[in-house]
Motif scaffolding. Structure first.
Motif, PDB file in Angstrom:
ATOM      1  N   PRO A 277       0.632  -1.600   0.156  1.00  9.32           N
ATOM      2  CA  PRO A 277      -0.031  -0.099  -0.157  1.00  9.32           C
ATOM      3  C   PRO A 277       0.696   0.593   0.051  1.00  9.32           C
ATOM      4  CG  PRO A 277      -0.628  -1.880   1.587  1.00  9.32           C
ATOM      5  CD  PRO A 277       0.301  -2.173   0.976  1.00  9.32           C
ATOM      6  N   LEU A 278       1.952   1.243   1.064  1.00  9.27           N
ATOM      7  CA  LEU A 278       3.217   2.588   0.599  1.00  9.27           C
ATOM      8  C   LEU A 278       3.676   2.712  -0.747  1.00  9.27           C
ATOM      9  CD1 LEU A 278       3.960   4.839   1.722  1.00  9.27           C
ATOM     10  CD2 LEU A 278       5.740   2.980   2.783  1.00  9.27           C
ATOM     11  N   ARG A 279       4.459   1.389  -1.100  1.00  8.29           N
ATOM     12  CA  ARG A 279       4.134   1.886  -2.460  1.00  8.29           C
ATOM     13  C   ARG A 279       3.336   2.106  -3.473  1.00  8.29           C
ATOM     14  NH1 ARG A 279       7.988  -2.171  -0.246  1.00  8.29           N
ATOM     15  NH2 ARG A 279       5.983  -4.429  -1.466  1.00  8.29           N
ATOM     16  N   ALA A 280       2.577   2.214  -3.522  1.00  3.09           N
ATOM     17  CA  ALA A 280       1.114   2.558  -3.958  1.00  3.09           C
ATOM     18  C   ALA A 280       0.973   4.453  -4.157  1.00  3.09           C
ATOM     19  CB  ALA A 280      -0.267   1.440  -4.302  1.00  3.09           C
ATOM     20  N   PHE A 281       0.750   4.002  -3.030  1.00  2.00           N
ATOM     21  CA  PHE A 281       0.586   5.894  -2.279  1.00  2.00           C
ATOM     22  C   PHE A 281       2.436   6.320  -2.874  1.00  2.00           C
ATOM     23  CE2 PHE A 281       1.097   9.095   1.137  1.00  2.00           C
ATOM     24  CZ  PHE A 281      -0.747   9.252   0.791  1.00  2.00           C
ATOM     25  N   VAL A 282       3.129   5.862  -2.841  1.00  2.00           N
ATOM     26  CA  VAL A 282       4.150   6.978  -3.663  1.00  2.00           C
ATOM     27  C   VAL A 282       4.150   6.991  -4.572  1.00  2.00           C
ATOM     28  CG1 VAL A 282       7.101   6.803  -3.319  1.00  2.00           C
ATOM     29  CG2 VAL A 282       5.701   6.146  -1.054  1.00  2.00           C
ATOM     30  N   ALA A 283       4.163   5.675  -5.067  1.00  2.00           N
ATOM     31  CA  ALA A 283       3.801   5.945  -7.240  1.00  2.00           C
ATOM     32  C   ALA A 283       3.092   6.679  -7.889  1.00  2.00           C
ATOM     33  CB  ALA A 283       3.329   4.414  -7.003  1.00  2.00           C
ATOM     34  N   ALA A 284       2.042   7.207  -6.891  1.00  2.00           N
ATOM     35  CA  ALA A 284       0.323   8.148  -7.140  1.00  2.00           C
ATOM     36  C   ALA A 284       1.335   9.311  -6.886  1.00  2.00           C
ATOM     37  CB  ALA A 284      -0.518   7.657  -6.518  1.00  2.00           C
ATOM     38  N   ALA A 285       2.207  10.173  -5.506  1.00  2.00           N
ATOM     39  CA  ALA A 285       2.336  11.504  -5.496  1.00  2.00           C
ATOM     40  C   ALA A 285       3.365  11.152  -6.359  1.00  2.00           C
ATOM     41  CB  ALA A 285       3.055  11.374  -4.256  1.00  2.00           C
ATOM     42  N   ARG A 286       3.159  12.790  -6.167  1.00  2.00           N
ATOM     43  CA  ARG A 286       4.495  13.763  -6.987  1.00  2.00           C
ATOM     44  C   ARG A 286       5.048  14.287  -6.779  1.00  2.00           C
ATOM     45  NH1 ARG A 286       3.360  18.920  -9.171  1.00  2.00           N
ATOM     46  NH2 ARG A 286       1.066  19.071  -8.058  1.00  2.00           N
ATOM     47  N   PRO A 287       6.097  14.788  -6.923  1.00  2.00           N
ATOM     48  CA  PRO A 287       7.325  15.826  -6.339  1.00  2.00           C
ATOM     49  C   PRO A 287       7.400  16.922  -6.806  1.00  2.00           C
ATOM     50  CG  PRO A 287       8.727  13.904  -8.105  1.00  2.00           C
ATOM     51  CD  PRO A 287       7.405  13.682  -7.588  1.00  2.00           C
ATOM     52  N   VAL A 288       6.879  17.596  -5.761  1.00  2.00           N
ATOM     53  CA  VAL A 288       7.530  18.987  -5.971  1.00  2.00           C
ATOM     54  C   VAL A 288       8.410  19.630  -4.836  1.00  2.00           C
ATOM     55  CG1 VAL A 288       5.276  19.371  -6.176  1.00  2.00           C
ATOM     56  CG2 VAL A 288       6.119  19.492  -3.611  1.00  2.00           C
ATOM     57  N   ARG A 289       9.136  21.268  -5.915  1.00  2.00           N
ATOM     58  CA  ARG A 289      10.306  21.759  -5.292  1.00  2.00           C
ATOM     59  C   ARG A 289      10.162  22.197  -3.940  1.00  2.00           C
ATOM     60  NH1 ARG A 289      12.930  26.775  -8.473  1.00  2.00           N
ATOM     61  NH2 ARG A 289      15.233  26.732  -7.269  1.00  2.00           N
ATOM     62  N   SER A 290      10.997  21.728  -3.084  1.00  2.00           N
ATOM     63  CA  SER A 290      11.313  22.495  -1.219  1.00  2.00           C
ATOM     64  C   SER A 290      11.768  23.363  -1.361  1.00  2.00           C
ATOM     65  CB  SER A 290      12.088  21.627  -0.573  1.00  2.00           C
ATOM     66  OG  SER A 290      11.108  22.136   0.412  1.00  2.00           O
ATOM     67  N   MET A 291      10.658  24.898  -1.136  1.00  2.00           N
ATOM     68  CA  MET A 291      11.988  25.802  -0.560  1.00  2.00           C
ATOM     69  C   MET A 291      12.993  25.639   0.358  1.00  2.00           C
ATOM     70  SD  MET A 291      10.303  28.227   1.994  1.00  2.00           S
ATOM     71  CE  MET A 291       8.258  28.066   1.094  1.00  2.00           C
ATOM     72  N   ASP A 292      12.634  24.233   1.324  1.00  2.00           N
ATOM     73  CA  ASP A 292      14.347  24.058   2.489  1.00  2.00           C
ATOM     74  C   ASP A 292      14.781  22.795   1.147  1.00  2.00           C
ATOM     75  OD1 ASP A 292      15.700  23.260   4.349  1.00  2.00           O
ATOM     76  OD2 ASP A 292      14.220  21.856   5.517  1.00  2.00           O
ATOM     77  N   PRO A 293      15.871  23.223   1.493  1.00  2.00           N
ATOM     78  CA  PRO A 293      16.490  21.538   0.246  1.00  2.00           C
ATOM     79  C   PRO A 293      17.038  20.423   1.319  1.00  2.00           C
ATOM     80  CG  PRO A 293      18.505  23.543   1.360  1.00  2.00           C
ATOM     81  CD  PRO A 293      16.753  24.068   1.525  1.00  2.00           C
ATOM     82  N   LEU A 294      16.623  20.633   2.383  1.00  2.00           N
ATOM     83  CA  LEU A 294      16.722  19.307   3.511  1.00  2.00           C
ATOM     84  C   LEU A 294      15.400  18.959   3.606  1.00  2.00           C
ATOM     85  CD1 LEU A 294      18.923  20.836   6.276  1.00  2.00           C
ATOM     86  CD2 LEU A 294      19.513  19.088   4.627  1.00  2.00           C
ATOM     87  N   THR A 295      14.143  19.193   3.348  1.00  2.00           N
ATOM     88  CA  THR A 295      12.661  18.803   3.100  1.00  2.00           C
ATOM     89  C   THR A 295      11.821  18.670   2.020  1.00  2.00           C
ATOM     90  OG1 THR A 295      12.838  20.338   4.925  1.00  2.00           O
ATOM     91  CG2 THR A 295      10.806  19.009   4.336  1.00  2.00           C
ATOM     92  N   PRO A 296      12.437  17.489   1.330  1.00  2.00           N
ATOM     93  CA  PRO A 296      11.987  17.036   0.427  1.00  2.00           C
ATOM     94  C   PRO A 296      10.200  16.817   0.101  1.00  2.00           C
ATOM     95  CG  PRO A 296      13.496  15.183   0.790  1.00  2.00           C
ATOM     96  CD  PRO A 296      13.132  16.172   1.969  1.00  2.00           C
ATOM     97  N   LEU A 297       9.039  16.944  -0.497  1.00  2.00           N
ATOM     98  CA  LEU A 297       8.131  17.424  -0.822  1.00  2.00           C
ATOM     99  C   LEU A 297       7.667  16.200  -1.508  1.00  2.00           C
ATOM    100  CD1 LEU A 297       7.723  21.073   0.577  1.00  2.00           C
ATOM    101  CD2 LEU A 297       7.627  19.421   1.874  1.00  2.00           C
ATOM    102  N   HIS A 298       6.451  16.065  -1.546  1.00  2.00           N
ATOM    103  CA  HIS A 298       5.352  14.995  -2.558  1.00  2.00           C
ATOM    104  C   HIS A 298       4.155  15.866  -1.893  1.00  2.00           C
ATOM    105  CE1 HIS A 298       8.694  12.864  -3.038  1.00  2.00           C
ATOM    106  NE2 HIS A 298       8.084  12.292  -4.034  1.00  2.00           N
ATOM    107  N   ARG A 299       3.622  16.459  -3.372  1.00  2.00           N
ATOM    108  CA  ARG A 299       2.038  16.043  -3.520  1.00  2.00           C
ATOM    109  C   ARG A 299       1.512  14.943  -3.575  1.00  2.00           C
ATOM    110  NH1 ARG A 299      -0.305  20.447  -3.210  1.00  2.00           N
ATOM    111  NH2 ARG A 299       1.145  21.549  -4.656  1.00  2.00           N
ATOM    112  N   VAL A 300       0.461  14.825  -2.922  1.00  2.00           N
ATOM    113  CA  VAL A 300       0.072  13.346  -2.907  1.00  2.00           C
ATOM    114  C   VAL A 300      -2.123  13.400  -3.378  1.00  2.00           C
ATOM    115  CG1 VAL A 300       0.852  11.959  -0.938  1.00  2.00           C
ATOM    116  CG2 VAL A 300      -1.558  13.459  -0.740  1.00  2.00           C
ATOM    117  N   ALA A 301      -2.544  12.387  -4.194  1.00  2.00           N
ATOM    118  CA  ALA A 301      -3.349  12.610  -5.067  1.00  2.00           C
ATOM    119  C   ALA A 301      -4.533  12.052  -4.742  1.00  2.00           C
ATOM    120  CB  ALA A 301      -3.430  12.727  -6.483  1.00  2.00           C
TER     121      ALA A 301
END
Length: 331
Positions: A136-160
């Protein structure tokens, strides 16, 4: 009632600061910024071995058996050091997700419809009352989209397609998470205050330290005047655990972290804007945290609701039943 830190609490805070100085000093922090990429798993295990994530688990469950006031002290030190990673979610997942307490698992969380931090490297994701792992986690991550983060130490994803409204979380996952985030903000506010004061004493202009100039003195004083009320609010909310007090603490800590970082940048002048200075990292992290876990509007609504109906002050015209003069009727 004595709200001063006990000797054990002071030792706990000092020990965490010493640990972070050893495993995540400024050189390692800057190396992580330049390197980017995944979270340092060895650092995560170091935190686990020190009891950072298992701090509030009962001793019989392999934890340290301490409480929320002690956790706040550790998260304050983490914020001061700009320690990266989903620290709050992993701490709250200790005892719920296998390996979280020991630092063997990285756990992040979905907070309403906000962006999700460190999703790609997470071993589990808290979504409301559920913890996603495995397929379930792998499917959840696969559906997410990476977005540019203002903080270089905090990668962000938008989940749908799958969010977690506030009411889906228990008090521990929502209000305590907000308080621990406020503690991180407090640590950042204190660190930028220290950095600004040190720079104001070292930097000279017109033959004098810039800290001797009234405008700079006022900025430094304002930074301290924001930090200490925030500290009192965060520590008090850790004792009571009251949601309304947590909301107030989050508001004060968010303001202190963001505005102190901005003032610190101002005191540093032109060099404060450069990539080599650390000030912008505190500001960017403070911006991200201020939106997470009881962001401004949500905290204000909770605080306002907690105030309840206004009661007339004894002896006032409203209390005695006398009417008040209409606006505009001079006499």
């Amino acid at each position: 009632m004595d709200f001063q830190l006990s000797d054990d609490q002071r030792a706990l805070r000092s020990g965490m600061r010493d640990l972070l100085d050893a495993v995540f000093d400024r050189d390692r922090m800057r190396a992580a910024v330049e390197r980017g990429g995944p979270l340092d798993r060895s650092l995560w295990r170091e935190l686990g071995a020190a009891g950072f994530f298992a701090l509030r688990l009962p001793e019989e469950a392999g934890g340290v058996g301490l409480g929320l006031p002690e956790a706040v002290l550790l998260f304050e030190e983490a914020g001061r050091a700009l320690l990266p990673g989903p620290l709050v979610a992993t701490h709250l997942a200790a005892g719920l997700v296998k390996g979280a307490a020991e630092g063997e698992a990285v756990v992040t969380a979905v907070d309403g419809d906000l962006l999700v931090a460190h999703l790609a490297e997470a071993d589990a994701v808290l979504v409301g009352a559920d913890a996603l792992a495995g397929e379930p986690l792998r499917a959840f991550v696969a559906a997410a989209r990476p977005v540019r983060s203002m903080d270089p130490l905090t990668p962000l994803h938008r989940v749908a397609g799958r969010t977690a409204p506030t009411e889906a979380y228990s008090g521990a996952l929502h209000y305590e998470g907000a308080l621990l985030t406020a503690a991180e903000q407090l640590g950042s506010a204190a660190r930028t205050t220290e950095t600004a004061v040190q720079h104001a004493g070292d930097r000279e202009q017109f033959g004098s330290p810039i800290g001797s100039f009234q405008a700079v003195k006022h900025l430094c004083a304002d930074m301290l005047a924001r930090t200490e009320p925030a500290r009192a609010a965060v520590y008090a909310a850790a004792v009571t655990g009251d949601p309304v007090e947590i909301a107030a603490a989050k508001l004060l800590a968010d303001e202190a972290a963001v505005r102190n970082a901005r003032d610190c940048l101002q005191i540093h002048g032109g060099m404060g804007f450069t990539w080599e200075a650390d000030v912008h990292l505190h500001l960017k992290r403070a911006w991200l945290r201020s939106a997470a876990r009881l962001g401004g509007a949500a905290a204000e609504e909770l605080l306002a609701a907690g105030l309840g109906a206004a009661r007339p002050y004894p002896g006032s015209s409203a209390a005695s039943g006398r009417g008040t003069p209409e606006a505009g009727g001079g006499g």
